[in-house]
Design an enzyme around this catalytic site. Structure first.
Site, short mmCIF file in Angstrom:
data_model
loop_
_atom_site.label_atom_id
_atom_site.label_comp_id
_atom_site.label_asym_id
_atom_site.label_seq_id
_atom_site.Cartn_x
_atom_site.Cartn_y
_atom_site.Cartn_z
CG LEU A 1 -5.19 1.80 -11.99
CD1 LEU A 1 -4.44 3.13 -11.81
CD2 LEU A 1 -6.42 2.41 -13.25
N GLY B 1 -5.21 3.47 -6.08
CA GLY B 1 -3.64 3.44 -5.89
C GLY B 1 -2.83 3.01 -6.98
CD GLN C 1 -0.30 -1.04 -10.49
OE1 GLN C 1 -0.17 -0.43 -9.28
NE2 GLN C 1 -1.28 -1.01 -11.28
CG HIS D 1 0.79 -4.04 -8.09
ND1 HIS D 1 0.65 -4.80 -9.37
CD2 HIS D 1 -0.38 -3.42 -7.68
CE1 HIS D 1 -0.68 -4.46 -9.60
NE2 HIS D 1 -1.21 -3.80 -8.92
#
Length: 171
Positions: free
Chosen positions: A96, A45, A50, A141
């Site tokens: 990540l 994902g 990000q 996020h």
């Protein structure tokens, strides 16, 4: 195009993302770049923030039984809203944006998701297991939150200590 993934403790990760209003060719190219970035980074994902774009967009591609992440299984989710969450489950998560760290996080076990696809069409999805967990992780996020913020005080202190140690070892 592979986009650079922002990593903790970059302050951009704290930004609350804005609603997607233009479902145009620019968004489509960006989503394609997000997919390429996520696959190259071995993620399941990726939220737009990000990769430094504060819009309410995320992608998910849960591996199939053979571990393959095919484009047919790709979910492109704009402006997501969770409805009817049920149950709780503990799952070891990674990110990540927090590379190399994995911690158990409590999430809803099942949920219904209302969202828009890349063309702005309204969609609904029933999710459970890993998909439900990944949806919640990526929506966090969009709210400017990381999974490490869900840790208990002691586990968060342990994370901070391990993170500082890992940074020193890189130098």
């Amino acid at each position: 195009m592979i986009l650079p993934v922002i990593t903790y403790p970059n302050k951009q990760l704290k930004i609350r993302s804005k609603e997607v209003v233009n479902f145009d060719e620019l968004l489509h190219r960006f989503l394609d770049d997000m997919y390429e970035t996520m696959i190259t980074s071995n993620g399941i994902g990726l939220a737009a923030i990000q990769v430094a774009n504060p819009i309410r967009a995320l992608i998910l591609c849960i591996p199939d039984d053979e571990g393959n992440q095919t484009q047919e299984n790709l979910l492109e989710i704009m402006n997501p809203v969770i409805h009817a969450p049920q149950g709780n489950v503990l799952y070891q998560e990674g990110c990540l944006s927090v590379p190399g760290f994995y911690e158990d996080v409590e999430r809803y076990e099942k949920l219904t998701l209302h969202y828009q696809n890349r063309h702005g069409e309204a969609c609904m999805l029933e999710a459970d297991e890993l998909l439900a967990i990944a949806i919640q992780h990526e929506i966090d996020h969009l709210e400017g939150k990381l999974f490490i913020e869900k840790l208990t005080y002691n586990r968060r202190k342990k994370f901070e200590k391990e993170y500082k140690k890992a940074l020193k070892e890189k130098k």
